[in-house]
Design a protein around this motif. Structure first.
Motif, short mmCIF file in Angstrom:
data_model
loop_
_atom_site.label_atom_id
_atom_site.label_comp_id
_atom_site.label_asym_id
_atom_site.label_seq_id
_atom_site.Cartn_x
_atom_site.Cartn_y
_atom_site.Cartn_z
N ASN A 1 63.31 44.13 34.32
CA ASN A 1 64.40 43.17 34.17
C ASN A 1 65.38 43.40 35.32
O ASN A 1 66.21 44.30 35.27
CB ASN A 1 65.09 43.35 32.82
N ASP A 2 65.26 42.60 36.35
CA ASP A 2 66.04 42.78 37.59
C ASP A 2 67.35 42.01 37.48
O ASP A 2 67.50 40.91 38.01
CB ASP A 2 65.20 42.30 38.78
N GLU B 1 52.99 43.59 40.09
CA GLU B 1 52.69 43.85 38.68
C GLU B 1 53.79 44.73 38.06
O GLU B 1 54.19 44.51 36.90
CB GLU B 1 51.34 44.54 38.56
N ILE B 2 54.26 45.70 38.82
CA ILE B 2 55.34 46.57 38.34
C ILE B 2 56.63 45.76 38.17
O ILE B 2 57.35 45.91 37.18
CB ILE B 2 55.55 47.74 39.31
N GLN C 1 68.97 56.58 37.14
CA GLN C 1 70.23 55.84 36.92
C GLN C 1 69.98 54.35 36.79
O GLN C 1 70.67 53.53 37.39
CB GLN C 1 71.22 56.15 38.06
N ASN C 2 68.99 53.96 36.00
CA ASN C 2 68.76 52.57 35.65
C ASN C 2 68.84 52.42 34.13
O ASN C 2 69.45 53.26 33.47
CB ASN C 2 67.41 52.09 36.20
N SER C 3 68.25 51.39 33.60
CA SER C 3 68.27 51.17 32.14
C SER C 3 66.86 50.97 31.62
O SER C 3 66.61 50.13 30.75
CB SER C 3 69.14 49.94 31.81
N LEU C 4 65.92 51.73 32.15
CA LEU C 4 64.53 51.61 31.74
C LEU C 4 64.32 52.20 30.35
O LEU C 4 64.96 53.19 29.98
CB LEU C 4 63.63 52.33 32.75
N HIS C 5 63.42 51.59 29.58
CA HIS C 5 63.07 52.12 28.27
C HIS C 5 61.55 52.23 28.17
O HIS C 5 60.85 52.11 29.16
CB HIS C 5 63.64 51.23 27.16
N GLY C 6 61.06 52.44 26.95
CA GLY C 6 59.61 52.59 26.79
C GLY C 6 59.16 53.99 27.14
O GLY C 6 59.94 54.94 27.15
N GLY D 1 66.14 47.02 34.17
CA GLY D 1 65.73 47.22 32.79
C GLY D 1 64.22 47.10 32.68
O GLY D 1 63.50 47.07 33.67
N GLY D 2 63.74 47.01 31.43
CA GLY D 2 62.31 46.88 31.22
C GLY D 2 61.61 48.22 31.16
O GLY D 2 62.23 49.25 30.85
N ILE D 3 60.32 48.23 31.44
CA ILE D 3 59.51 49.43 31.30
C ILE D 3 58.85 49.78 32.63
O ILE D 3 58.86 48.99 33.58
CB ILE D 3 58.42 49.24 30.22
#
Length: 601
Positions: free
Chosen positions: A39-40, A33-34, A101-106, A81-83
């Motif tokens: 966005n891999d 679910e995670i 050190q990723n590109s996570l947002h939210g 990426g992603g949340i």
């Protein structure tokens, strides 16, 4: 016949089990679910498959050996990426979550508070928004909280003060605002945990809040009914007279409060104002100019200049490749380091000042804060934070005769923090900066032994035609990469080489050009490689450091060897160096880590 039927059933069951394997456990389903909202981009999670029985062999996942529950998610530097899915709260046995050190947002999901055994939360260097969920204050086992270098905003919740086991907290380089709660564990963290949040105020960052006016903000109440004689009521005329008198008194009180308000603001404006841009202060005369960066020097201009002009030989605390360093003490005992620039530089002062403003805007917990610049008629001065413990060079080499030895855990902490500061310069700050002069005397330490990289950007800013020759003569020869010596051109990979030498200095306790191996025509890199080939690890380790861990030291030496490869293309980036260091220093089995490294968690 009955026996044949029984055998047939067994064969059928075996066939069914071979076709339909055991179902994935609940933690595995939660991880999928995670994954679904991530966005891999590198396909790093390709082995997260629903056909497995457990997720214990999946990339970045560690499980409890007894019940196969997930206790660690370690996925830094994966370009994810992603949340962050709210499903994270279903992993109730989770002890470590590392997504830095990723590109996570939210937003940070408040459901994370359901992970009641969480000990380490690393979300550094993403693009997370919103505020810190107050529910994080319910994570009673939390020891490490790193939310730095995101886009988080709002107030810092006072609930974090309930985290009695919190030993390391970094909220720097965000957009937090308001007063920092001085409550519980929050009262134990200094300005380094909050640096780079321009709108924060409070004791921890030495900035008074705008509401601190020095007098009550609430109007005093009128006299209570008990003050009037209980047996008599005032006549109608007396009543109106009293109302008029009270009205006049109220007007007078408002006038007085307004006057006090204006007076207080004029007195405290410099100290309380939250700057969002560089402030250029008044120039007392044509030959003197003072610039403070982002409000980082909350003192009147005349006091700063007066203190700078009064500096003399008694205030000298050191010298470096760019000039003499002084200690400046303000009237309120605030202490700063002042570097007098000795090296000449071609070009206009306006360009020089603009470039300094860029350096003054760079904020990180492991970088020394450039507070301001002053041009006096006879000199140019840079104003920095003052670090009480001095330089790594002093602690490692100059204090050995006094019996004070830098512990192994402190050396690991210094290596890790220095790598974080340098990686920030190379990869995260804008514009990116090549340091050009990494060495132990440029690693300054505060009272908590937290390292701060100093002099970043100065080598380029003050560079002239003979700058690279001057640097060699100044005594940093042992740190310079071979290609830098040949061409005089500094790159990120030449910084990596210098950092590798710094790691060797921490492990061996020797200077890069120690006499014991210079006589053989070697520097510390060649000496290390020779002893490693001869399998003489014990001879490399600093014998003055009794608590050194040989396995950790061997891992650090392996990183140092890769950093000091003669071919710059084969050297790792600082982000890769930091990733390995975090795995070696900060990422053992969580239950073991907190017991054995509690002094720097």
């Amino acid at each position: 016949m009955g026996l044949l039927i029984w055998i047939f059933k067994l064969v059928l069951l075996a066939t069914l089990f071979s076709i339909c394997p055991l179902a994935l456990n609940s933690d595995g389903i939660t991880l999928l679910e995670i994954k679904n909202v991530l966005n891999d981009t590198k396909n790093a999670l390709s082995n997260w498959r629903d056909t497995d029985e457990t997720p214990c062999l999946w990339t970045g996942i560690t499980c409890n050996s007894k019940d196969q529950s997930v206790i660690s998610i370690n996925l830094p530097y994966m370009q994810l990426g992603g949340i962050i899915s709210p499903s994270i709260g279903k992993l109730t046995k989770l002890q470590r979550l590392a997504l830095h050190q990723n590109s996570l947002h939210g937003f940070i999901p408040h459901e994370i508070s359901n992970c009641s055994e969480l000990k380490a939360l690393y979300l550094r260097a993403n693009y997370l928004q919103g505020g810190i969920p107050s529910e994080i204050g319910n994570l009673s086992s939390l020891t490490i909280l790193d939310l730095s270098s995101n886009s988080l905003k709002g107030a810092i919740p006072s609930s974090l003060g309930r985290l009695s086991r919190l030993r390391y907290m970094n909220l720097s380089t965000n957009f937090f605002s308001g007063e920092i709660p001085d409550f519980g564990s929050l009262s134990g963290f200094g300005s380094n945990s909050f640096i780079g949040n321009l709108d924060l105020c409070g004791r921890q960052v030495h900035k008074p809040c705008r509401t601190s006016l020095g007098f009550p903000a609430v109007l005093p109440h009128a006299a209570s009914d008990e003050a009037a004689p209980p047996s008599k009521r005032p006549s109608h005329s007396i009543k109106w007279l009293l109302i008029g008198a009270m009205s006049m008194l109220g007007v007078a009180l408002i006038v007085v409060l307004a006057f006090l308000w204006v007076w207080s603001l004029s007195k405290k404006e410099r100290a309380a104002k939250k700057y969002t841009e560089v402030k250029k202060q008044v120039e007392p005369d044509a030959g003197t100019k003072l610039i403070t960066f982002h409000g980082d020097l909350p003192y009147p201009s005349f006091e700063i200049i007066e203190k700078l002009e009064a500096l003399d030989e008694e205030d000298v605390v050191g010298s470096g490749g760019f000039g003499t360093v002084y200690r400046m003490v303000m009237n309120d005992c605030g202490t700063f380091a002042v570097k007098r620039i000795d090296r000449s530089r071609e070009g206009s002062d306006q360009v020089f000042e603009r470039e300094l403003e860029v350096l003054g805007s760079i904020k990180h917990i492991n970088l020394v804060n450039l507070r301001g610049y002053c041009r006096l008629p006879t000199s140019k001065l840079l104003i920095y934070d003052y670090l009480a413990m001095g330089s790594l060079d002093d602690l490692l080499h100059e204090q050995t005769n006094s019996g004070e030895v830098l512990s192994w855990s402190s050396r690991l902490k210094i290596a890790l923090g220095s790598a974080r500061g340098l990686a920030y310069l190379h990869h995260d700050c804008c514009p990116r900066v090549v340091h050009r002069d990494i060495k132990s005397s440029n690693i300054l330490l505060d009272e908590n032994m937290e390292p701060h990289v100093s002099d970043f950007g100065l080598a380029k800013l003050l560079k002239d035609e003979e700058a690279h020759v001057t640097t060699v003569v100044a005594g940093t020869f042992g740190y310079l990469a071979p290609e830098y010596l040949q061409s005089g051109r500094a790159t990120q990979k030449s910084d990596v080489y210098s950092f590798g030498v710094l790691l060797l200095e921490l492990v061996t306790g020797k200077r890069p050009t120690d006499p014991c191996f210079v006589q053989k025509g070697l520097n510390v890199v060649g000496w290390m490689n020779t002893l490693l080939r001869e399998n003489r690890l014990d001879d490399i380790l600093d014998r003055k450091c009794p608590d050194v861990d040989s396995e950790e030291a061997e891992a650090i030496l392996d990183i140092a060897s890769r950093c000091t490869d003669a071919d710059p293309d084969r050297r790792p980036s600082m982000n890769e160096v930091l990733q390995v260091l975090e795995q070696e220093v900060m990422s053992p089995c969580p239950s073991d880590f907190y017991e054995s490294h509690s002094d720097y968690c």
